[in-house]
Design an enzyme around this catalytic site. Sequence first.
Site, PDB file in Angstrom:
ATOM      1  N   TYR A  47     -11.350  51.603 -31.384  1.00 11.64           N
ATOM      2  CA  TYR A  47     -11.072  50.516 -30.430  1.00 11.64           C
ATOM      3  C   TYR A  47     -10.394  49.381 -31.170  1.00 11.64           C
ATOM      4  O   TYR A  47     -10.815  49.010 -32.273  1.00 11.64           O
ATOM      5  CB  TYR A  47     -12.369  50.002 -29.798  1.00 11.64           C
ATOM      6  CG  TYR A  47     -12.416  50.300 -28.325  1.00 11.64           C
ATOM      7  CD1 TYR A  47     -11.375  49.880 -27.503  1.00 11.64           C
ATOM      8  CD2 TYR A  47     -13.462  51.000 -27.754  1.00 11.64           C
ATOM      9  CE1 TYR A  47     -11.384  50.160 -26.142  1.00 11.64           C
ATOM     10  CE2 TYR A  47     -13.480  51.291 -26.400  1.00 11.64           C
ATOM     11  CZ  TYR A  47     -12.439  50.862 -25.601  1.00 11.64           C
ATOM     12  OH  TYR A  47     -12.436  51.144 -24.272  1.00 11.64           O
ATOM     13  N   GLU A  49      -8.804  46.318 -29.366  1.00 13.71           N
ATOM     14  CA  GLU A  49      -8.244  45.333 -28.423  1.00 13.71           C
ATOM     15  C   GLU A  49      -7.740  44.113 -29.177  1.00 13.71           C
ATOM     16  O   GLU A  49      -8.421  43.602 -30.074  1.00 13.71           O
ATOM     17  CB  GLU A  49      -9.296  44.930 -27.389  1.00 13.71           C
ATOM     18  CG  GLU A  49      -9.368  45.958 -26.266  1.00 13.71           C
ATOM     19  CD  GLU A  49     -10.702  45.972 -25.563  1.00 13.71           C
ATOM     20  OE1 GLU A  49     -11.726  45.786 -26.238  1.00 13.71           O
ATOM     21  OE2 GLU A  49     -10.715  46.173 -24.339  1.00 13.71           O
ATOM     22  N   ASP A 193      15.649  48.468 -18.578  1.00 16.21           N
ATOM     23  CA  ASP A 193      14.666  49.547 -18.720  1.00 16.21           C
ATOM     24  C   ASP A 193      15.447  50.754 -19.231  1.00 16.21           C
ATOM     25  O   ASP A 193      16.134  51.442 -18.462  1.00 16.21           O
ATOM     26  CB  ASP A 193      14.015  49.840 -17.370  1.00 16.21           C
ATOM     27  CG  ASP A 193      13.012  50.986 -17.464  1.00 16.21           C
ATOM     28  OD1 ASP A 193      13.045  51.730 -18.469  1.00 16.21           O
ATOM     29  OD2 ASP A 193      12.212  51.151 -16.526  1.00 16.21           O
ATOM     30  N   THR A 219      10.309  53.988 -22.499  1.00 20.36           N
ATOM     31  CA  THR A 219       9.296  54.967 -22.872  1.00 20.36           C
ATOM     32  C   THR A 219       9.663  55.443 -24.275  1.00 20.36           C
ATOM     33  O   THR A 219      10.761  55.156 -24.770  1.00 20.36           O
ATOM     34  CB  THR A 219       9.280  56.183 -21.929  1.00 20.36           C
ATOM     35  OG1 THR A 219      10.596  56.738 -21.896  1.00 20.36           O
ATOM     36  CG2 THR A 219       8.859  55.806 -20.523  1.00 20.36           C
ATOM     37  N   LYS A 222      11.175  60.324 -24.187  1.00 20.13           N
ATOM     38  CA  LYS A 222      12.300  61.030 -23.549  1.00 20.13           C
ATOM     39  C   LYS A 222      13.349  61.316 -24.634  1.00 20.13           C
ATOM     40  O   LYS A 222      13.066  62.084 -25.551  1.00 20.13           O
ATOM     41  CB  LYS A 222      12.821  60.201 -22.382  1.00 20.13           C
ATOM     42  CG  LYS A 222      11.762  59.997 -21.271  1.00 20.13           C
ATOM     43  CD  LYS A 222      12.327  59.319 -20.057  1.00 20.13           C
ATOM     44  CE  LYS A 222      11.334  59.246 -18.912  1.00 20.13           C
ATOM     45  NZ  LYS A 222      10.503  58.037 -18.927  1.00 20.13           N
ATOM     46  N   ARG A 228       4.161  60.460 -25.772  1.00 21.29           N
ATOM     47  CA  ARG A 228       4.208  59.869 -24.430  1.00 21.29           C
ATOM     48  C   ARG A 228       3.705  58.432 -24.511  1.00 21.29           C
ATOM     49  O   ARG A 228       2.575  58.187 -24.930  1.00 21.29           O
ATOM     50  CB  ARG A 228       3.307  60.707 -23.523  1.00 21.29           C
ATOM     51  CG  ARG A 228       3.385  60.452 -22.071  1.00 21.29           C
ATOM     52  CD  ARG A 228       2.870  61.661 -21.311  1.00 21.29           C
ATOM     53  NE  ARG A 228       3.784  62.781 -21.511  1.00 21.29           N
ATOM     54  CZ  ARG A 228       4.909  62.954 -20.827  1.00 21.29           C
ATOM     55  NH1 ARG A 228       5.241  62.126 -19.870  1.00 21.29           N
ATOM     56  NH2 ARG A 228       5.705  63.975 -21.090  1.00 21.29           N
TER      57      ARG A 228
HETATM   58  N1  DSN Z   1       9.090  60.467 -14.434  1.00 20.93           N
HETATM   59  C1  DSN Z   1      10.172  59.980 -15.243  1.00 20.93           C
HETATM   60  C2  DSN Z   1      11.424  60.731 -15.013  1.00 20.93           C
HETATM   61  O1  DSN Z   1      11.334  61.928 -14.830  1.00 20.93           O
HETATM   62  O2  DSN Z   1      12.501  60.171 -15.033  1.00 20.93           O
HETATM   63  C3  DSN Z   1      10.382  58.552 -15.106  1.00 20.93           C
HETATM   64  O3  DSN Z   1       9.175  57.885 -15.267  1.00 20.93           O
END
Ligand code: DSN
Length: 426
Positions: A47, A49, A193, A219, A222, A228
């Site tokens: 933990y 925080e 974003d 994110t 990707k 993730r």
């Molecule tokens: N779910 C993602 C996508 O497939 O683009 C975006 O959050």
Amino acid sequence: MKKDHKVFDLIDQELQRQLHGAELIASENFASEQVLAATGSVMTNKYAEGYPGRRYYGGCQIVDQTEQLAIDRAKELFGAEWANVQPHSGAQANAAVFLACLRAGDTFMGLDLSHGGHLSHGAPVNLSGILYRPVAYMVSEDTGTIDYEQMEKIAMKEKPRLMVAGASAYPRDWDYARMREIADKAGALLLADIAHPAGLIAAKLLNAPLPHCHIITTTTHKTLRGPRGGMILMGKDFENPWGLTTPKGKVRMMSAVLDSAVFPGTQGGPLEHVIAAKAVAFGEALSPTFREYGKQVMKNAQAMAGAFTSKGYHVTSGGTDNHLMLIDLRSKFPDITGKKVENTLVLADITINKNMVPFDSRSPFQTSGIRIGTPAVTTRGLKEEHVVQIVDLIDEVISDIDNEHVIARVRAKVNALMKEFPLFAW
Ligand code: DSN
């Protein structure tokens, strides 16, 4: 301790699915063994925080170092002066930015969901659409690309407090400089974003959102190929024009407002195992080989878009600048939905997702389009000649969509091709 076969058998089945299939979901990738090891490490037990050096728990001396390493590498990767690596996901990162920059009922602007925008950019079912007042800009019906003139008109009329540049299903690059001009005129902050193209931006293969955007969210799993998770960045800290009242009084610098909006604003304890894996992934992305990977992702996407076009499919906007393409099925197969294609291709071990296309006549549950991306197959090592073979296989299935023999034949070909490119061989 007795092994939990139920769960580990399922994990093994998922591994087999990933090994044998062609993964073309634009938002997915294969994290490296080091990233997986960090994600599955003892850091999950801790933990922490708070932030490095100012935690609410003892024993954080080691996780402080991994989190600081992740922050430092993130800043180096994107040329940013400030980073928060704690958001559990891209949607969490966006929720924190909205909390920091907006008050309930405030207007903000994002790309229409049916034109490629993301759920967390104002969908009525998401907190962004429930707590705030979203207005949408769109792509042009003629070109399939962002209509910046229309965006400016809407911005000047609606005067949003925040504008969002970014999408979940947009195959073209962004004109961040133009959006900053519009945001400045309208009196808005500009958020990029970059969840989808983050890896390509880190590799300097697409337009850089900095210095144009005030804040960046992304994110990490990707095109960036990490675990993730999510992250928030700023090129330069600045005074938050609206401030934020905390128990300690008015906080004005945006870095403090954003830190507070992540924790305790929208999250509790950070996932230190995932943060350690983010540090590993950022280290990998800083290496020259990652840039070569990014180039190949884009070459593969262009090869696939070209192959679909030559087979008579309508690729929206006429092609792609990044890692994904959107196929509007209506021109070639007006009666086949994206849902039907997604479900049928799964039977042939090809994974894509149904997606609305701009000005779609069908619902998000059916859709007239499919979204295809190259990050994962490129990680496996596939090159242009291989992804073009996959386009042939997809076309074979769609052209005779209820034929089980075709599906079985294609599945065998997909499995044979994937066998040539084992996971983790890179
Ligand atoms: N779910 C993602 C996508 O497939 O683009 C975006 O959050």
